[in-house]
Design a protein around this motif. Structure first.
Motif, PDB file in Angstrom:
ATOM      1  N   GLY A 151      16.189  22.098  33.553  1.00  0.00           N
ATOM      2  CA  GLY A 151      17.046  21.614  32.483  1.00  0.00           C
ATOM      3  C   GLY A 151      17.407  22.761  31.554  1.00  0.00           C
ATOM      4  N   CYS A 152      18.394  22.528  30.710  1.00  0.00           N
ATOM      5  CA  CYS A 152      18.858  23.579  29.802  1.00  0.00           C
ATOM      6  C   CYS A 152      18.030  23.530  28.516  1.00  0.00           C
ATOM      7  CB  CYS A 152      20.341  23.361  29.498  1.00  0.00           C
ATOM      8  SG  CYS A 152      21.118  24.724  28.637  1.00  0.00           S
ATOM      9  N   ASP A 153      16.769  23.987  28.595  1.00  0.00           N
ATOM     10  CA  ASP A 153      15.890  23.877  27.429  1.00  0.00           C
ATOM     11  C   ASP A 153      16.354  24.783  26.294  1.00  0.00           C
ATOM     12  OD1 ASP A 153      14.319  22.029  28.606  1.00  0.00           O
ATOM     13  OD2 ASP A 153      12.858  23.480  29.392  1.00  0.00           O
ATOM     14  N   PRO A 154      16.435  24.229  25.081  1.00  0.00           N
ATOM     15  CA  PRO A 154      16.854  25.056  23.946  1.00  0.00           C
ATOM     16  C   PRO A 154      15.702  25.926  23.443  1.00  0.00           C
ATOM     17  CG  PRO A 154      16.479  22.786  23.229  1.00  0.00           C
ATOM     18  CD  PRO A 154      16.231  22.821  24.712  1.00  0.00           C
ATOM     19  N   PRO A 155      16.018  27.019  22.748  1.00  0.00           N
ATOM     20  CA  PRO A 155      14.949  27.842  22.179  1.00  0.00           C
ATOM     21  C   PRO A 155      14.285  27.108  21.015  1.00  0.00           C
ATOM     22  CG  PRO A 155      17.104  28.673  21.517  1.00  0.00           C
ATOM     23  CD  PRO A 155      17.356  27.525  22.441  1.00  0.00           C
ATOM     24  N   LYS A 156      13.039  27.476  20.724  1.00  0.00           N
ATOM     25  CA  LYS A 156      12.322  26.796  19.635  1.00  0.00           C
ATOM     26  C   LYS A 156      12.860  27.215  18.279  1.00  0.00           C
ATOM     27  CE  LYS A 156       8.295  25.428  22.038  1.00  0.00           C
ATOM     28  NZ  LYS A 156       8.402  26.276  23.272  1.00  0.00           N
ATOM     29  N   ARG A 193      22.210  31.446  33.106  1.00  0.00           N
ATOM     30  CA  ARG A 193      21.011  32.278  33.084  1.00  0.00           C
ATOM     31  C   ARG A 193      20.320  32.219  31.721  1.00  0.00           C
ATOM     32  NH1 ARG A 193      19.954  37.640  35.504  1.00  0.00           N
ATOM     33  NH2 ARG A 193      18.338  38.356  34.109  1.00  0.00           N
ATOM     34  N   CYS A 194      21.096  32.243  30.635  1.00  0.00           N
ATOM     35  CA  CYS A 194      20.523  32.280  29.288  1.00  0.00           C
ATOM     36  C   CYS A 194      20.325  30.886  28.696  1.00  0.00           C
ATOM     37  CB  CYS A 194      21.398  33.126  28.365  1.00  0.00           C
ATOM     38  SG  CYS A 194      21.544  34.827  28.885  1.00  0.00           S
ATOM     39  N   ASN A 195      20.481  29.844  29.482  1.00  0.00           N
ATOM     40  CA  ASN A 195      20.314  28.469  28.992  1.00  0.00           C
ATOM     41  C   ASN A 195      21.160  28.155  27.763  1.00  0.00           C
ATOM     42  OD1 ASN A 195      18.558  27.791  30.967  1.00  0.00           O
ATOM     43  ND2 ASN A 195      16.845  27.285  29.611  1.00  0.00           N
ATOM     44  N   THR A 196      22.443  28.380  27.881  1.00  0.00           N
ATOM     45  CA  THR A 196      23.298  28.035  26.750  1.00  0.00           C
ATOM     46  C   THR A 196      24.662  27.557  27.230  1.00  0.00           C
ATOM     47  OG1 THR A 196      24.045  28.752  24.568  1.00  0.00           O
ATOM     48  CG2 THR A 196      24.240  30.352  26.358  1.00  0.00           C
ATOM     49  N   GLY A 197      25.449  27.018  26.304  1.00  0.00           N
ATOM     50  CA  GLY A 197      26.746  26.460  26.663  1.00  0.00           C
ATOM     51  C   GLY A 197      27.897  27.401  26.335  1.00  0.00           C
ATOM     52  N   LEU A 216      16.586  14.861  39.973  1.00  0.00           N
ATOM     53  CA  LEU A 216      16.991  15.380  38.669  1.00  0.00           C
ATOM     54  C   LEU A 216      16.577  14.383  37.590  1.00  0.00           C
ATOM     55  CD1 LEU A 216      20.602  16.625  39.518  1.00  0.00           C
ATOM     56  CD2 LEU A 216      18.699  18.076  38.776  1.00  0.00           C
ATOM     57  N   PRO A 217      15.678  14.765  36.679  1.00  0.00           N
ATOM     58  CA  PRO A 217      15.317  13.865  35.586  1.00  0.00           C
ATOM     59  C   PRO A 217      16.539  13.583  34.714  1.00  0.00           C
ATOM     60  CG  PRO A 217      13.991  15.892  35.547  1.00  0.00           C
ATOM     61  CD  PRO A 217      15.002  16.049  36.628  1.00  0.00           C
ATOM     62  N   PRO A 218      16.705  12.363  34.228  1.00  0.00           N
ATOM     63  CA  PRO A 218      17.894  12.016  33.438  1.00  0.00           C
ATOM     64  C   PRO A 218      18.122  12.936  32.236  1.00  0.00           C
ATOM     65  CG  PRO A 218      16.604  10.054  33.918  1.00  0.00           C
ATOM     66  CD  PRO A 218      15.820  11.203  34.446  1.00  0.00           C
ATOM     67  N   GLU A 219      17.047  13.469  31.653  1.00  0.00           N
ATOM     68  CA  GLU A 219      17.259  14.306  30.460  1.00  0.00           C
ATOM     69  C   GLU A 219      17.815  15.692  30.794  1.00  0.00           C
ATOM     70  OE1 GLU A 219      14.486  12.880  31.392  1.00  0.00           O
ATOM     71  OE2 GLU A 219      12.845  14.330  31.471  1.00  0.00           O
ATOM     72  N   TRP A 220      17.879  16.034  32.070  1.00  0.00           N
ATOM     73  CA  TRP A 220      18.451  17.324  32.466  1.00  0.00           C
ATOM     74  C   TRP A 220      19.952  17.244  32.717  1.00  0.00           C
ATOM     75  CZ3 TRP A 220      14.860  19.905  36.699  1.00  0.00           C
ATOM     76  CH2 TRP A 220      13.629  20.237  36.098  1.00  0.00           C
ATOM     77  N   VAL A 221      20.459  16.050  32.851  1.00  0.00           N
ATOM     78  CA  VAL A 221      21.840  15.906  33.334  1.00  0.00           C
ATOM     79  C   VAL A 221      22.692  15.117  32.339  1.00  0.00           C
ATOM     80  CG1 VAL A 221      21.221  16.092  35.763  1.00  0.00           C
ATOM     81  CG2 VAL A 221      21.221  13.847  34.653  1.00  0.00           C
ATOM     82  N   GLY A 222      23.978  14.968  32.683  1.00  0.00           N
ATOM     83  CA  GLY A 222      24.874  14.179  31.845  1.00  0.00           C
ATOM     84  C   GLY A 222      24.897  14.717  30.425  1.00  0.00           C
ATOM     85  N   ILE A 223      25.160  13.842  29.498  1.00  0.00           N
ATOM     86  CA  ILE A 223      25.330  14.274  28.114  1.00  0.00           C
ATOM     87  C   ILE A 223      24.036  14.846  27.546  1.00  0.00           C
ATOM     88  CG2 ILE A 223      24.840  12.023  27.024  1.00  0.00           C
ATOM     89  CD1 ILE A 223      27.394  12.626  25.279  1.00  0.00           C
ATOM     90  N   LYS A 224      22.893  14.305  27.977  1.00  0.00           N
ATOM     91  CA  LYS A 224      21.603  14.778  27.449  1.00  0.00           C
ATOM     92  C   LYS A 224      21.294  16.205  27.878  1.00  0.00           C
ATOM     93  CE  LYS A 224      19.090  10.432  27.156  1.00  0.00           C
ATOM     94  NZ  LYS A 224      18.318   9.612  28.106  1.00  0.00           N
ATOM     95  N   GLY A 225      21.719  16.546  29.076  1.00  0.00           N
ATOM     96  CA  GLY A 225      21.399  17.869  29.598  1.00  0.00           C
ATOM     97  C   GLY A 225      22.441  18.921  29.268  1.00  0.00           C
ATOM     98  N   SER A 226      23.403  18.560  28.409  1.00  0.00           N
ATOM     99  CA  SER A 226      24.526  19.457  28.149  1.00  0.00           C
ATOM    100  C   SER A 226      24.386  20.199  26.826  1.00  0.00           C
ATOM    101  CB  SER A 226      25.828  18.649  28.116  1.00  0.00           C
ATOM    102  OG  SER A 226      26.079  18.097  29.386  1.00  0.00           O
ATOM    103  N   PRO A 227      24.388  21.525  26.862  1.00  0.00           N
ATOM    104  CA  PRO A 227      24.296  22.276  25.608  1.00  0.00           C
ATOM    105  C   PRO A 227      25.531  22.146  24.707  1.00  0.00           C
ATOM    106  CG  PRO A 227      24.549  23.775  27.482  1.00  0.00           C
ATOM    107  CD  PRO A 227      24.320  22.408  28.039  1.00  0.00           C
ATOM    108  N   THR A 228      26.705  21.899  25.269  1.00  0.00           N
ATOM    109  CA  THR A 228      27.888  21.785  24.406  1.00  0.00           C
ATOM    110  C   THR A 228      28.211  20.319  24.147  1.00  0.00           C
ATOM    111  OG1 THR A 228      29.485  21.706  26.219  1.00  0.00           O
ATOM    112  CG2 THR A 228      28.964  23.877  25.348  1.00  0.00           C
TER     113      THR A 228
END
Ligand code: FAD
Ligand code: FAD
Lengths: 348, 265
Positions: A6-11, A126-130, B212-224
């Motif tokens: 998953g795209c884990d954010p930094p702390k 790679r850097c886990n960001t959007g 794929l766990p639900p929190e990794w995908v869709g809106i939850k898994g999206s940084p933007t």
């Protein structure tokens, strides 16, 4: 097996500071959109009280890094190796990502050229960001140290705000040509930091075997664009388009069908899948004004259209409309302008 | 062994049919007809050409709502062998990070591949990030903006169209290639092959199947996130009409309004 994550954010978001700008260059020259981003990057950095850092990759950077330093940078980071002479996605994105993970910038701007778009997504994954793509407007919210990016969607029918609240750096690509070019100004304390790297063999798999340069036509900087469309009916019709363009010191543009037909090279195409232009004057001859063409030219200062059909969409987007056959109108317009020019010379 | 090719496709609303609801001030996408994203048409054709020349097994892969099945059937009607639809409510509103992850996950279930084709970008949100994003997850090379691809032994020779010229690169497979819009003439499907495709059916995958766990995908898994929306101010234009005989008057007006300059004036 593909490793999934998953795209884990930094702390700690506060660790992330400063504005990175990717400086694309070729033959010692900095790409125009990258200069625009250096200008924009400076504005954002000042607003947020952060530093502006230009980052570039190549085989012989000393000169071009000096040039980048002339655009208000606080630091220029160069990643240098003889193996990085030509662009290649994997090694370029690898070394940039490494630098980003190490430096921890708050914001990272890239010009949305083909190279920039090719790179950006790999770095972001790679850097886990959007990434907000193709942005035409940028601003910063000082309190939250947030980048506010605006990008057009659906053929420019809407402009959407894209935010990246929890991940860093906040990355964007720009739509080149949408920003001002900055003035040169060198900061006394600017630091140039060229880092020599070794490219592992497994990253040298892509070989460039040939480059066939083409005439570069820069539609985006022209003050006047005269475009011909399917209404020309035959490739020879472009002669009249060229005549008018020449008389107005402009360049020739085109709609997509005539490019697809091979009447004129792709570089001339205006529209969603061609260039976006905003000249002082845009002339559309034999172009109906479909949305995919309009998005590429509707922000021009003045628009003149020539069309036999008064109900064509383009008419609604025109300041001036000539109702008639372009084979009559184009030569007449060219002739009339020529007359005025020689008239004005006689007066002087 | 025949080459294995995967083509990534997205169904997009037909741009001609999108309109802005003047009362609610929102974009009405749902009523627009779904079409195969234009650049993906070229990706499919690029794959089919390789199949014509050297033989290949082609799979099309899409993430989208159940209705995206029609796009897969259309591709199979052109000669594509298999269709996979990734669909699940939890995938909704994914940004390009989460979309790339989800598509990459499908490669853990599919057989090995030699080439992945994707379009250069889509006509709806058009970021162009999904192809390279998938390549990054898979850890493979990528070649973007291709106009021509030729297989030569274990390598591909790809012509890419850049702003200032054509670059020809030689890359070993596996590789992901994105195709430039308009880079070839897509063939049509045949009714017969479409009927065969309907009989054969497609494979459907959800988040459990993809691990794929639900929190990794869709809106939850999206940084933007997409924030507010603006409708660009359209400059009002007059569309003042002139007949061809009135061109001298037009030129007067162009000069007066400053649209053209004559001499130093
Ligand atoms: C995904 C996608 C991307 C696209 N990207 C682009 C793009 O980047 N750029 C682009 O331009 N299009 C693009 N298109 C195509 C677009 O939808 C239109 O098909 C195209 O713009 C029409 O070109 P046209 O106006 O030259 O031709 P037409 O629509 O055929 O219009 C010709 C016009 O000429 C007029 N005419 C005919 N004869 C004469 C005459 N003798 N004198 C004067 N007027 C005459 C007619 O009245 C008509 O209005 C794209 C389409 C898609 C689906
Ligand atoms: C208004 C709006 C703005 C947006 N802005 C952003 C943004 O700035 N940043 C961001 O990260 N996300 C953004 N998104 C989300 C983005 O639309 C989705 O992530 C979408 O799933 C993929 O992006 P794309 O359409 O840009 O694909 P692109 O990256 O342009 O697609 C390139 C190619 O990848 C393949 N592909 C793309 N999607 C799929 C799919 N679902 N299935 C199979 N293959 C596919 C196709 O071959 C396609 O031609 C936005 C969404 C909206 C509605």
């Amino acid at each position: 097996m593909v490793e999934l994550r998953g795209c884990d954010p930094p702390k700690n978001l506060d660790e992330y500071r400063d504005v990175f700008v990717y400086v694309q260059h070729k033959n010692g020259k900095i790409e125009r959109g990258s200069l625009e981003m250096l200008g924009m990057g400076r504005e954002l950095a000042d607003k947020l009280d952060e530093k502006l850092v230009g980052i570039m990759v190549g085989s012989d950077l000393s000169k071009v890094a000096e040039e980048a330093a002339n655009y208000n940078c606080d630091t220029v980071i160069g990643i240098e190796s003889p193996d990085l002479k030509t662009f290649s996605s994997v090694p370029f994105s690898h070394f940039i990502s490494e630098t980003v993970e190490d430096y921890k910038p708050n914001i990272f701007l890239l010009s949305g050229t083909r190279e920039g778009r090719d790179l950006v997504s790999r770095i972001a994954i790679r850097c886990n960001t959007g990434v907000a793509a193709d942005c035409i407007e940028l601003d910063a919210d000082k309190q939250n140290r947030l980048l506010i990016a605006w990008r057009p969607s659906f053929g420019d029918k809407t402009i959407d705000q894209i935010l990246c609240r929890k991940h860093r750096p906040q990355m964007i690509t720009s739509r080149p040509g949408s920003y001002k070019l900055p003035e040169k100004n060198r900061r006394k304390e600017v630091k140039i930091d060229i880092r020599k790297v070794k490219v592992p063999d497994k990253m040298k798999t892509v070989r460039v075997v040939e480059f066939r340069p083409k005439e570069t036509l820069d539609l985006t900087t022209a003050k006047t664009v005269v475009s011909g469309g399917f209404g020309l009916g035959k490739p020879e019709g472009f002669k009249y388009v060229e005549d008018l363009a020449k008389e107005l010191d402009g360049v020739v543009g085109a709609s997509r069908p005539v490019v697809d037909l091979g009447w004129i090279p792709y570089d001339h195409q205006v529209g969603q899948t061609g260039r976006t232009v905003r000249p002082h004057l845009y002339v559309a001859a034999g172009i109906s004004g479909k949305i995919q063409h309009l998005v590429g030219m509707k922000d021009s200062e003045f628009i003149v259209s020539i069309n036999t059909d008064p109900d064509a969409e383009i008419v609604k987007y025109s300041d001036f409309y000539i109702h008639g056959n372009l084979y009559d109108a184009l030569p007449k317009l060219t002739e009339e302008i020529r007359k005025r020019k020689s008239g004005s010379k006689n007066k002087v | 062994m025949a080459l294995k090719i995967v083509v990534l496709i997205k169904q997009v609303p037909d741009a001609e049919e999108i309109f802005i609801d003047p009362v609610k001030f929102t974009l009405n996408r749902s009523q627009a007809r779904g079409i195969i994203n234009p650049a993906d048409e070229n990706a499919i054709e690029a794959a089919l050409k390789i199949k014509d020349e050297t033989g290949a097994e082609i799979t099309v892969l899409t993430m989208g709502p159940p209705a995206a099945e029609t796009a897969l059937i259309e591709c199979m009607g052109r000669g594509v062998d298999k269709g996979i639809l990734i669909t699940d409510r939890v995938f909704a509103a994914a940004d390009t990070w989460a979309t790339s992850l989800t598509l990459a996950a499908a490669f853990n279930i599919m057989d090995d591949f030699d080439i992945i084709f994707a379009g250069e970008s889509t006509t709806d949100s058009g970021t162009g990030h999904v192809g390279p994003g998938v390549a990054e997850f898979l850890g493979i090379d990528q070649v973007t903006y291709s106009v021509n691809t030729k297989v030569e032994g274990k390598n591909v020779i790809v012509e890419r169209s850049l702003e200032d010229g054509i670059e020809v690169v030689n890359v070993p497979m596996p590789v992901l290639i994105t195709t430039l819009i308009g880079s070839n003439m897509p063939r049509r499907s045949t009714l017969r092959m479409k009927i065969d495709a309907l009989k054969k059916g497609i494979t459907v995958m959800d988040h459990e199947k993809l691990k794929l766990p639900p929190e990794w995908v869709g809106i939850k898994g999206s940084p933007t996130v997409v924030g507010s929306l603006k409708i660009p101010d359209e400059k009002k234009r007059e569309g003042k009409k002139y007949e061809v005989e009135e061109i001298p008057k037009l030129v007067d007006d162009l000069i007066e309004k400053g649209a053209i300059k004559i001499g130093d004036a």
